[in-house]
Design a protein around this motif. Structure first.
Motif, PDB file in Angstrom:
ATOM      1  N   ASN A  67       9.332  -2.341  18.892  1.00  5.70           N
ATOM      2  CA  ASN A  67       9.620  -3.938  18.283  1.00  5.70           C
ATOM      3  C   ASN A  67       8.507  -4.081  17.549  1.00  5.70           C
ATOM      4  OD1 ASN A  67       7.505  -4.694  20.020  1.00  5.70           O
ATOM      5  ND2 ASN A  67       8.725  -5.831  21.537  1.00  5.70           N
ATOM      6  N   GLY A  68       7.737  -3.767  17.216  1.00 11.55           N
ATOM      7  CA  GLY A  68       6.438  -4.046  16.181  1.00 11.55           C
ATOM      8  C   GLY A  68       5.080  -4.108  16.833  1.00 11.55           C
ATOM      9  N   SER A  69       5.042  -4.676  18.233  1.00 13.32           N
ATOM     10  CA  SER A  69       4.004  -5.086  18.749  1.00 13.32           C
ATOM     11  C   SER A  69       3.217  -3.865  19.130  1.00 13.32           C
ATOM     12  CB  SER A  69       4.285  -6.254  19.896  1.00 13.32           C
ATOM     13  OG  SER A  69       4.854  -5.568  20.901  1.00 13.32           O
ATOM     14  N   ILE A  70       1.713  -4.301  19.452  1.00 14.83           N
ATOM     15  CA  ILE A  70       0.750  -3.586  19.576  1.00 14.83           C
ATOM     16  C   ILE A  70       0.587  -3.461  20.979  1.00 14.83           C
ATOM     17  CG2 ILE A  70      -1.997  -3.298  19.218  1.00 14.83           C
ATOM     18  CD1 ILE A  70      -0.472  -2.326  16.824  1.00 14.83           C
ATOM     19  N   PHE A  71       0.197  -2.090  21.571  1.00 16.66           N
ATOM     20  CA  PHE A  71      -0.432  -2.046  23.065  1.00 16.66           C
ATOM     21  C   PHE A  71      -1.617  -1.268  22.936  1.00 16.66           C
ATOM     22  CE2 PHE A  71       0.768   2.402  23.850  1.00 16.66           C
ATOM     23  CZ  PHE A  71       1.891   2.509  23.062  1.00 16.66           C
ATOM     24  N   ILE A  72      -2.467  -1.228  24.008  1.00 20.18           N
ATOM     25  CA  ILE A  72      -3.520  -0.583  24.281  1.00 20.18           C
ATOM     26  C   ILE A  72      -3.903  -0.208  25.561  1.00 20.18           C
ATOM     27  CG2 ILE A  72      -6.019  -0.381  23.693  1.00 20.18           C
ATOM     28  CD1 ILE A  72      -5.842  -2.282  21.488  1.00 20.18           C
ATOM     29  N   MET A  73      -4.064   1.140  25.795  1.00 22.05           N
ATOM     30  CA  MET A  73      -4.402   1.487  27.224  1.00 22.05           C
ATOM     31  C   MET A  73      -5.415   2.376  27.231  1.00 22.05           C
ATOM     32  SD  MET A  73      -0.588   2.389  28.556  1.00 22.05           S
ATOM     33  CE  MET A  73      -0.027   3.856  27.880  1.00 22.05           C
ATOM     34  N   ARG A  74      -5.968   2.632  28.419  1.00 26.40           N
ATOM     35  CA  ARG A  74      -6.913   3.979  28.729  1.00 26.40           C
ATOM     36  C   ARG A  74      -6.345   5.224  28.248  1.00 26.40           C
ATOM     37  NH1 ARG A  74     -11.960   4.461  30.857  1.00 26.40           N
ATOM     38  NH2 ARG A  74     -12.672   6.099  32.062  1.00 26.40           N
ATOM     39  N   ASP A  75      -7.165   5.908  27.161  1.00 22.81           N
ATOM     40  CA  ASP A  75      -6.365   7.282  26.658  1.00 22.81           C
ATOM     41  C   ASP A  75      -6.986   8.216  27.618  1.00 22.81           C
ATOM     42  OD1 ASP A  75      -5.115   8.558  25.037  1.00 22.81           O
ATOM     43  OD2 ASP A  75      -6.656   9.031  23.747  1.00 22.81           O
ATOM     44  N   ILE A  76      -6.941   8.032  28.760  1.00 24.00           N
ATOM     45  CA  ILE A  76      -6.973   9.277  29.633  1.00 24.00           C
ATOM     46  C   ILE A  76      -5.844   9.248  30.952  1.00 24.00           C
ATOM     47  CG2 ILE A  76      -8.550  10.172  31.495  1.00 24.00           C
ATOM     48  CD1 ILE A  76     -11.010   8.815  30.211  1.00 24.00           C
ATOM     49  N   CYS A  77      -5.157  10.099  30.817  1.00 31.56           N
ATOM     50  CA  CYS A  77      -4.066  10.507  31.920  1.00 31.56           C
ATOM     51  C   CYS A  77      -4.638  10.212  33.375  1.00 31.56           C
ATOM     52  CB  CYS A  77      -3.327  11.491  31.652  1.00 31.56           C
ATOM     53  SG  CYS A  77      -1.747  11.636  32.963  1.00 31.56           S
ATOM     54  N   PRO A  78      -4.357   9.471  34.268  1.00 27.29           N
ATOM     55  CA  PRO A  78      -4.927   9.456  35.554  1.00 27.29           C
ATOM     56  C   PRO A  78      -4.451  10.855  36.327  1.00 27.29           C
ATOM     57  CG  PRO A  78      -3.291   7.810  35.391  1.00 27.29           C
ATOM     58  CD  PRO A  78      -3.317   8.319  34.200  1.00 27.29           C
ATOM     59  N   HIS A  79      -3.541  11.518  35.920  1.00 28.94           N
ATOM     60  CA  HIS A  79      -3.399  12.971  36.682  1.00 28.94           C
ATOM     61  C   HIS A  79      -4.481  13.890  36.222  1.00 28.94           C
ATOM     62  CE1 HIS A  79      -0.593  16.754  37.095  1.00 28.94           C
ATOM     63  NE2 HIS A  79      -1.220  16.347  38.131  1.00 28.94           N
ATOM     64  N   ARG A  80      -4.359  14.230  35.154  1.00 32.40           N
ATOM     65  CA  ARG A  80      -5.317  15.478  34.781  1.00 32.40           C
ATOM     66  C   ARG A  80      -6.062  15.284  33.699  1.00 32.40           C
ATOM     67  NH1 ARG A  80      -7.276  17.681  38.661  1.00 32.40           N
ATOM     68  NH2 ARG A  80      -7.787  19.430  37.389  1.00 32.40           N
ATOM     69  N   GLN A 122      -3.970 -10.099  14.023  1.00 33.21           N
ATOM     70  CA  GLN A 122      -3.870 -11.396  13.368  1.00 33.21           C
ATOM     71  C   GLN A 122      -4.624 -11.007  11.666  1.00 33.21           C
ATOM     72  OE1 GLN A 122      -5.908 -14.471  15.299  1.00 33.21           O
ATOM     73  NE2 GLN A 122      -7.934 -13.789  14.626  1.00 33.21           N
ATOM     74  N   ASP A 123      -4.083 -11.580  10.802  1.00 29.07           N
ATOM     75  CA  ASP A 123      -4.888 -11.420   9.566  1.00 29.07           C
ATOM     76  C   ASP A 123      -4.634  -9.853   9.073  1.00 29.07           C
ATOM     77  OD1 ASP A 123      -5.488 -14.122   9.742  1.00 29.07           O
ATOM     78  OD2 ASP A 123      -7.564 -13.609  10.543  1.00 29.07           O
ATOM     79  N   ASN A 124      -3.644  -9.219   9.463  1.00 36.66           N
ATOM     80  CA  ASN A 124      -3.413  -7.725   9.225  1.00 36.66           C
ATOM     81  C   ASN A 124      -4.717  -6.849   9.858  1.00 36.66           C
ATOM     82  OD1 ASN A 124      -1.214  -8.173   7.243  1.00 36.66           O
ATOM     83  ND2 ASN A 124      -2.790  -9.342   6.302  1.00 36.66           N
ATOM     84  N   LEU A 125      -5.050  -7.320  10.716  1.00 32.78           N
ATOM     85  CA  LEU A 125      -6.024  -6.696  11.679  1.00 32.78           C
ATOM     86  C   LEU A 125      -5.733  -6.567  13.048  1.00 32.78           C
ATOM     87  CD1 LEU A 125      -9.740  -7.991  10.074  1.00 32.78           C
ATOM     88  CD2 LEU A 125      -8.278  -6.240   9.295  1.00 32.78           C
ATOM     89  N   ILE A 126      -6.080  -5.553  13.643  1.00 27.67           N
ATOM     90  CA  ILE A 126      -5.818  -5.520  15.138  1.00 27.67           C
ATOM     91  C   ILE A 126      -7.391  -5.273  16.128  1.00 27.67           C
ATOM     92  CG2 ILE A 126      -5.016  -4.049  17.062  1.00 27.67           C
ATOM     93  CD1 ILE A 126      -3.220  -2.564  14.730  1.00 27.67           C
ATOM     94  N   TRP A 127      -7.022  -6.018  16.964  1.00 30.81           N
ATOM     95  CA  TRP A 127      -8.419  -6.428  17.964  1.00 30.81           C
ATOM     96  C   TRP A 127      -8.199  -6.001  19.398  1.00 30.81           C
ATOM     97  CZ3 TRP A 127     -12.700  -8.034  15.291  1.00 30.81           C
ATOM     98  CH2 TRP A 127     -12.649  -8.533  13.911  1.00 30.81           C
ATOM     99  N   VAL A 128      -8.960  -5.542  19.962  1.00 28.02           N
ATOM    100  CA  VAL A 128      -8.986  -5.513  21.669  1.00 28.02           C
ATOM    101  C   VAL A 128     -10.036  -6.118  22.249  1.00 28.02           C
ATOM    102  CG1 VAL A 128     -10.424  -3.336  21.293  1.00 28.02           C
ATOM    103  CG2 VAL A 128      -8.832  -3.698  23.393  1.00 28.02           C
ATOM    104  N   TYR A 129      -9.757  -6.639  23.312  1.00 28.11           N
ATOM    105  CA  TYR A 129     -10.585  -7.400  24.036  1.00 28.11           C
ATOM    106  C   TYR A 129     -11.261  -6.590  25.187  1.00 28.11           C
ATOM    107  CZ  TYR A 129     -12.394 -11.388  27.007  1.00 28.11           C
ATOM    108  OH  TYR A 129     -13.341 -12.250  27.473  1.00 28.11           O
ATOM    109  N   LEU A 130     -12.392  -6.588  25.063  1.00 24.62           N
ATOM    110  CA  LEU A 130     -13.243  -5.686  26.376  1.00 24.62           C
ATOM    111  C   LEU A 130     -14.087  -6.681  27.110  1.00 24.62           C
ATOM    112  CD1 LEU A 130     -14.817  -2.449  24.512  1.00 24.62           C
ATOM    113  CD2 LEU A 130     -12.312  -2.771  25.655  1.00 24.62           C
ATOM    114  N   ALA A 131     -13.506  -6.681  28.540  1.00 17.57           N
ATOM    115  CA  ALA A 131     -14.102  -7.615  29.290  1.00 17.57           C
ATOM    116  C   ALA A 131     -14.947  -6.733  30.297  1.00 17.57           C
ATOM    117  CB  ALA A 131     -13.024  -8.410  30.192  1.00 17.57           C
ATOM    118  N   ASN A 132     -15.967  -7.506  31.015  1.00 22.41           N
ATOM    119  CA  ASN A 132     -16.792  -6.681  31.814  1.00 22.41           C
ATOM    120  C   ASN A 132     -16.363  -6.352  33.307  1.00 22.41           C
ATOM    121  OD1 ASN A 132     -17.337  -9.001  32.761  1.00 22.41           O
ATOM    122  ND2 ASN A 132     -19.561  -9.210  32.338  1.00 22.41           N
ATOM    123  N   ASP A 133     -14.906  -6.548  33.599  1.00 20.58           N
ATOM    124  CA  ASP A 133     -14.521  -6.475  34.842  1.00 20.58           C
ATOM    125  C   ASP A 133     -14.207  -4.726  34.706  1.00 20.58           C
ATOM    126  OD1 ASP A 133     -12.297  -6.350  33.498  1.00 20.58           O
ATOM    127  OD2 ASP A 133     -11.247  -7.642  34.788  1.00 20.58           O
TER     128      ASP A 133
END
Ligand code: FES
Ligand code: FE2
Length: 350
Positions: free
Chosen positions: A45-58, A115-126
């Motif tokens: 649908n065009g929207s961005i998602f971000i996940m941790r790039d490590i599969c919890p399995h192996r 926004q503004d043709n750029l993609i951002w990720v929020y990194l919190a400290n939890d």
């Protein structure tokens, strides 16, 4: 004289992922920021998602898998993870009578903004880096779908040395010595007015350096405004009448010893569009000159020497450390950010 502080990554803030154009529909890309491996993908649908790039399995990188519906399928054993919640929706190796609940397993997901043709990720400290943002990513004064230049390079240093290199006016005539830019012979006095701005500072509109031939090519009477924001974001907006050339330089920590520098130009100035192949060559050369001096600097840094920040030419570096400190402080104490920068005029020779 101020000493350099020890390095640490800033959290509870937005980091730059890339341009919108970079993440194609239904595709994924791996990106490591502040020691966090991330998979960045674009849903159908065009929207961005971000996940941790490590599969919890192996531990396989999910970025090498594929997007199926609202899930990402791991390339190793085909486990599927919901892109919104990170919850495991399928473990293909389970038989009908094995009642293992896959939903007990999940991958951390991250808050993202485009926004503004750029993609951002929020990194919190939890622990899962996803708590609610206090702030929003900086709004660009100008942007277009396609950048005329987009160049990236890895600097062999931590984020602090990269930022200081970026906001250091004094190295120009020595590191970027070329006929079309500046040479030590043409050094002269500069007077610049700075003000606190959001989570950084701004250098108020001024006509760009008259000793730079590159600017002369623009024609007209350009006005430049420079903005710096933590964690490592700098824009230089050049306005010529109603037209704009926006130079964006972003340094993003990859690890303690590697930092990405990204240089992007957006413009609606035709002359710049025409000159863009030339500008590309200059940009590459510039960034490589910076990368090279930073590599050389590591020869000294390896011995952990004391360093100095002296007078007006290093004031922006001092502000950077003060802003960083204030950022960590205000978050720890749960109070409003108070920008430590005071409006001031700085003088130096470059
Ligand atoms: S490593 Fe991802 S499914 Fe096994
Ligand atoms: Fe430089």
């Amino acid at each position: 004289m101020t000493e350099i502080h020890e390095n640490n990554f800033l959290f509870n803030t937005w980091y730059f992922i890339g341009t919108s154009k970079e993440i194609k529909l239904g595709k994924m890309k791996r990106k490591v920021i502040a020691d966090q491996p991330l998979v960045v993908g674009r849903r159908k649908n065009g929207s961005i998602f971000i996940m941790r790039d490590i599969c919890p399995h192996r531990a396989a990188p999910l970025s090498e898998g594929c997007i199926i519906g609202n899930t990402v399928e791991c390339p190793y054993h085909g486990w599927r993870f919901d892109v919104d919640s990170g919850v495991c929706k399928l473990i293909p190796s389970l038989t009908e009578d094995q009642k293992f609940n896959s939903e007990r397993i999940s991958v951390p997901t991250y808050i993202t903004k485009e926004q503004d043709n750029l993609i951002w990720v929020y990194l919190a400290n939890d622990n899962n880096f996803t708590n609610k943002p206090y702030i929003q990513p900086y709004n660009l004064p100008f942007s277009t779908k396609n950048a005329i230049i987009d160049y990236s390079c890895v600097l062999e240093c931590n984020i602090d040395h990269a930022v200081i290199g970026l906001i250091d006016p004094a190295h120009g005539p020595y590191v970027h010595k070329q006929w079309w830019w500046r040479s030590p012979k043409k050094i002269h006095d500069k007077v610049k007015h700075f003000e606190p701005f959001l989570f950084g500072f701004t250098m108020k509109p001024h006509p760009p350096s008259s000793n730079s031939f590159a600017y002369k090519l623009l024609g007209g009477k350009p006005l430049t405004e420079i903005v710096f924001q933590i964690p490592g974001f700098r824009t230089e907006e050049i306005k010529i009448g109603k037209k704009t050339l926006l130079s964006i330089t972003i340094v993003t920590p990859i690890s303690e010893s590697k930092t990405e520098i990204r240089q992007i130009f957006f413009t609606d100035l035709n002359i710049i569009k025409i000159l863009s192949p030339l500008l590309k060559i200059f940009t590459r050369k510039f960034i490589h000159q910076d990368a090279n001096i930073i590599k050389l600097q590591q020869l000294g840094l390896a011995y952990n020497p004391k360093m100095m920040l002296i007078d007006d030419a290093n004031t922006q570096a001092k502000w950077y450390y003060a802003i960083k400190k204030e950022w960590n402080d205000c978050i720890k104490k749960g109070r409003e950010f108070q920008n430590p920068v005071k409006a001031t005029t700085l003088k130096w020779r470059t």
